[in-house]
Design a protein around this motif. Structure first.
Motif, mmCIF file in Angstrom:
data_model
loop_
_atom_site.group_PDB
_atom_site.id
_atom_site.type_symbol
_atom_site.label_atom_id
_atom_site.label_comp_id
_atom_site.label_asym_id
_atom_site.label_seq_id
_atom_site.Cartn_x
_atom_site.Cartn_y
_atom_site.Cartn_z
ATOM 1 N N LYS A 166 0.824 -1.211 0.000
ATOM 2 C CA LYS A 166 0.000 0.000 0.000
ATOM 3 C C LYS A 166 0.856 1.258 0.000
ATOM 4 C CE LYS A 166 -3.753 -2.277 -0.200
ATOM 5 N NZ LYS A 166 -4.475 -2.348 -1.490
ATOM 6 N N ASP A 176 -6.126 2.416 -5.970
ATOM 7 C CA ASP A 176 -7.443 2.502 -6.601
ATOM 8 C C ASP A 176 -8.573 2.144 -5.650
ATOM 9 O OD1 ASP A 176 -7.007 -0.163 -6.328
ATOM 10 O OD2 ASP A 176 -7.258 -0.690 -8.453
ATOM 11 N N GLU A 177 -8.344 2.340 -4.342
ATOM 12 C CA GLU A 177 -9.383 2.064 -3.359
ATOM 13 C C GLU A 177 -9.387 3.163 -2.318
ATOM 14 O OE1 GLU A 177 -7.344 -0.967 -0.290
ATOM 15 O OE2 GLU A 177 -7.282 -1.648 -2.376
ATOM 16 N N SER A 178 -10.437 3.214 -1.525
ATOM 17 C CA SER A 178 -10.540 4.249 -0.500
ATOM 18 C C SER A 178 -9.542 3.989 0.624
ATOM 19 C CB SER A 178 -11.962 4.286 0.076
ATOM 20 O OG SER A 178 -12.892 4.603 -0.935
#
Length: 218
Positions: A166, A176-178
């Motif tokens: 991450k 590409d995610e919260s």
């Protein structure tokens, strides 16, 4: 330096997720303290009492170390714009590793009173690097010119080394995610580097991984 597209959290969301991270860090040792107290309540005198007290002492130390580290790495640690002694950061990092008893930390470079966010960046980059050796190993922290054109170098060695995934994605702006409580710490590291005008890099080799944060040219 171009703005990282992943740095989009508003203040209240950032604060809430950092609080969640701190709670996550201390809930395990606090739970262990409770388990030790339950053992004392249930058992009679003898070896079980000694085991329970040892569990309580170890867990209380672990919780205290984690809270002191979080105060410097995530908290205000004084008024807005305050400065912090890098000696405090050194002690916090060494105590953090010592509590888990699986990683050795060495620290070199001048001791100085520097801008708070630089120290917070240093400690958060330490956490990122520390997470890269989950089986333990060594962490070497080196500070160069911390008061001015600062450079922080953190070198890790150990089994199953890796750069936390991450952190890689957030650094490169490709997440590409919260952001959630699991990704807030690497997010905060990248945010602090942006705020401090310092560039983050990492170099992976066969026997070590080197993380750096260096002040960019004006």
């Amino acid at each position: 330096m171009a703005k990282n597209p992943n740095l989009t959290l508003e203040g209240p969301d950032l604060a809430a997720l950092l609080c969640s991270r701190v709670c996550h860090d201390v809930i395990s040792p606090v739970g262990a303290i409770n388990n030790g107290l339950e053992l004392l309540d249930e058992g009679g005198p003898g070896a079980s009492d000694a085991d329970a007290l040892d569990l309580i002492r170890t867990s209380a130390l672990n919780a205290a170390v984690r809270l002191k580290f979080a105060r410097l790495a995530f908290g205000a640690s004084g008024s807005v714009g305050a400065s912090i002694d890098t000696g405090e950061a050194e002690k916090a990092a060494k105590d953090y590793a010592a509590a888990e008893k699986k990683t050795e930390v060495t620290w070199s470079g001048p001791r100085a009173i520097v801008a708070k966010n630089r120290v917070k960046l240093l400690l958060n980059l330490f956490l990122v690097a520390y997470g890269g050796i989950p089986r333990g190993g060594s962490v070497d922290v080196m500070l160069e010119n911390p008061e001015h054109h600062a450079k922080f170098t953190i070198t890790i060695k150990g089994r199953m080394m890796r750069v936390p995934a991450k952190f890689v994605e957030i650094c490169s702006g490709t997440l590409d995610e919260s952001i959630d409580a699991h990704t807030i710490q690497p997010y905060y590291t990248v945010l602090l580097a942006d705020e401090c005008g310092m560039e983050l890099r990492y170099v992976v080799s066969e026997d070590k991984i080197v993380f750096t944060a260096e002040t960019t040219a004006a």
